[in-house]
Design a protein around this motif. Sequence first.
Motif, PDB file in Angstrom:
ATOM      1  N   PRO A 378       0.838  -1.203   0.000  1.00 13.44           N
ATOM      2  CA  PRO A 378       0.000   0.000   0.000  1.00 13.44           C
ATOM      3  C   PRO A 378       0.876   1.256   0.000  1.00 13.44           C
ATOM      4  CG  PRO A 378       0.045  -0.980   2.195  1.00 13.44           C
ATOM      5  CD  PRO A 378       0.922  -1.835   1.328  1.00 13.44           C
ATOM      6  N   HIS A 379       0.396   2.313  -0.635  1.00 14.52           N
ATOM      7  CA  HIS A 379       1.123   3.580  -0.633  1.00 14.52           C
ATOM      8  C   HIS A 379       0.171   4.717  -0.264  1.00 14.52           C
ATOM      9  CE1 HIS A 379       4.642   1.723  -2.480  1.00 14.52           C
ATOM     10  NE2 HIS A 379       3.821   1.112  -3.309  1.00 14.52           N
ATOM     11  N   PRO A 380       0.418   5.402   0.860  1.00 15.39           N
ATOM     12  CA  PRO A 380      -0.386   6.576   1.207  1.00 15.39           C
ATOM     13  C   PRO A 380       0.112   7.785   0.398  1.00 15.39           C
ATOM     14  CG  PRO A 380       1.162   6.062   2.982  1.00 15.39           C
ATOM     15  CD  PRO A 380       1.401   5.047   1.909  1.00 15.39           C
ATOM     16  N   CYS A 439       4.747   9.567  -1.784  1.00 18.02           N
ATOM     17  CA  CYS A 439       4.219   8.553  -0.883  1.00 18.02           C
ATOM     18  C   CYS A 439       4.599   8.980   0.529  1.00 18.02           C
ATOM     19  CB  CYS A 439       4.826   7.194  -1.198  1.00 18.02           C
ATOM     20  SG  CYS A 439       4.279   5.929  -0.037  1.00 18.02           S
ATOM     21  N   ASN A 441       4.687   7.025   3.128  1.00 16.59           N
ATOM     22  CA  ASN A 441       5.519   6.047   3.811  1.00 16.59           C
ATOM     23  C   ASN A 441       6.901   6.703   3.770  1.00 16.59           C
ATOM     24  OD1 ASN A 441       7.543   3.967   3.987  1.00 16.59           O
ATOM     25  ND2 ASN A 441       5.916   2.452   3.718  1.00 16.59           N
ATOM     26  N   HIS A 444       9.739   5.205   1.892  1.00 15.86           N
ATOM     27  CA  HIS A 444       9.550   5.255   0.433  1.00 15.86           C
ATOM     28  C   HIS A 444       9.868   6.654  -0.093  1.00 15.86           C
ATOM     29  CE1 HIS A 444       6.495   1.670   0.378  1.00 15.86           C
ATOM     30  NE2 HIS A 444       7.690   1.345   0.831  1.00 15.86           N
ATOM     31  N   MET A 449      10.450   8.168  -3.709  1.00 18.95           N
ATOM     32  CA  MET A 449       9.070   8.090  -4.215  1.00 18.95           C
ATOM     33  C   MET A 449       8.397   9.446  -3.964  1.00 18.95           C
ATOM     34  SD  MET A 449       6.235   5.204  -3.394  1.00 18.95           S
ATOM     35  CE  MET A 449       4.882   4.895  -4.545  1.00 18.95           C
TER      36      MET A 449
HETATM   37 CU    CU Z   1       4.932   4.013  -0.670  1.00 16.31          CU
END
Ligand code: CU
Length: 456
Positions: A378-380, A439, A441, A444, A449
């Motif tokens: 999952p990526h917030p 993202c 995270n 990440h 990202m």
């Molecule tokens: Cu992510």
Amino acid sequence: MGPGAPSEVWRYRAELLKGPKNTVSENPDSYLGPTIRLRRGQTVKIHIHNELPEDTTVHWHGLHVPSDVDGQPRLPIRPGETMTVGFEVLDRAGLFWYHSHAHGKQGGRVGFQSYAGLAGLLIVEDEEEADLKLPSGDNELLLVLQDRTFAGNNELVYLGRGMGSMMDRMHGFLGDRVLANGAPPTTRKVATRPYRIRVLDGSNARIYKLAWSDGRPVTVIGADGGLLQEPEDRPYAVLAPAQRLDIWGDLSEFQPGDTLELISDRFRAGMMSGGMMDGMGMMGSNALPLGSRFPLARLEVSKSLKASEPLPAQLGVQRQKIPVNSNTRIRSFELSPVMMRGFAMNGRRFDGTNVADDEKVRLGDTEIWEFHNSTPMPHPMHIHGLQFNVVGRRGGNSDSLQQGLVDSGWHDTVLVMPRETVQVAMKFERFDGLYIYHCHNMEHEDAGMMRYFQVQ
Ligand code: CU
Ligand code: C2O
Ligand code: CU
């Protein structure tokens, strides 16, 4: 001092030079930064003095502010330097936060600096919300959820060693203890009345599945960008890194002596994070994998009251949803893995302020951004400088948290589940210039990202 040896903790300290007394309240018992309370329409000026041994920035997460005061990586404050930022509070009432957004030549420092303590709450108040007379003061609970790992001497430990560090960076760091407001979850004496519980996921990477210990539904009244139009009952509510939820917790039917726990309930993380690797014994260091069950706060009823405030049927705070139609421009972002180097968006990773042609938007335009997650994690996804509406999702796996994703209302961060495509609508208003999307995270993000986009 809570857990975490002082030598390992980096703190925001604040001093109010001018303004209402309640603007700044310190959190002396934890590493958390002071809670800042602002009013919509107010103009603020903040001097940020960096006493750390490295560059930092302060980002006002979720606020609609000019690009130059957004605390982005391109605006570092060097050790020993002071930066002054000023802005008008344009956002409607809501729970926001602030944290480090430093990114050096060697990579991002957001994960490390926020973990060390550089994060705090920022509350915006306004008249519309005040008119609703929601529970406040002692009847409003603020909860910052963060997971941490401690060494034997209570020092904060960030990232494992060797292989463990690589895994932590790939999945995002998961601590083996969950803290609420920088301390182990506590018991709080409450009365037989409703409480407003406002929760921030200030963790680097952990997703929470908020639920009540007795199985009652979770009544959600607000999200990142303030109150929803009306309350929503969910079996549980999902809170991903950087997201906020506003929960109505009604204990008016309880008896003195009763208790109720707010927990993060078990969920099947599967391939999402840690889970798969744990199964293979590769992440042996993690004692609290994603999807574990643990308490967040315990409410113990100690006082009974006769009258009780009703939950407003209409939260009444109207803000028109962003109108979209079949002509609205859709911009797509493919989230994909990059061998050994984290994740990319449309094949690109962080590249300073370099903006590709398809990362330029026009001031005044409304657009739909579509995030397609072709990774098993999952990526917030977070967009700076604005609040958006979630238009819809497709392709997600129905057994993985779908019933708890709160998509109504206003958001600045949206959780995109594995294989899912999520559309969000936004309008680029008022401010042009450089902003970022990434993202949330933090590992990440730090690994690249994250990208700049330009409003012009
Ligand atoms: Cu992510
Ligand atoms: Cu919470 Cu780019 O940030
Ligand atoms: Cu932000």
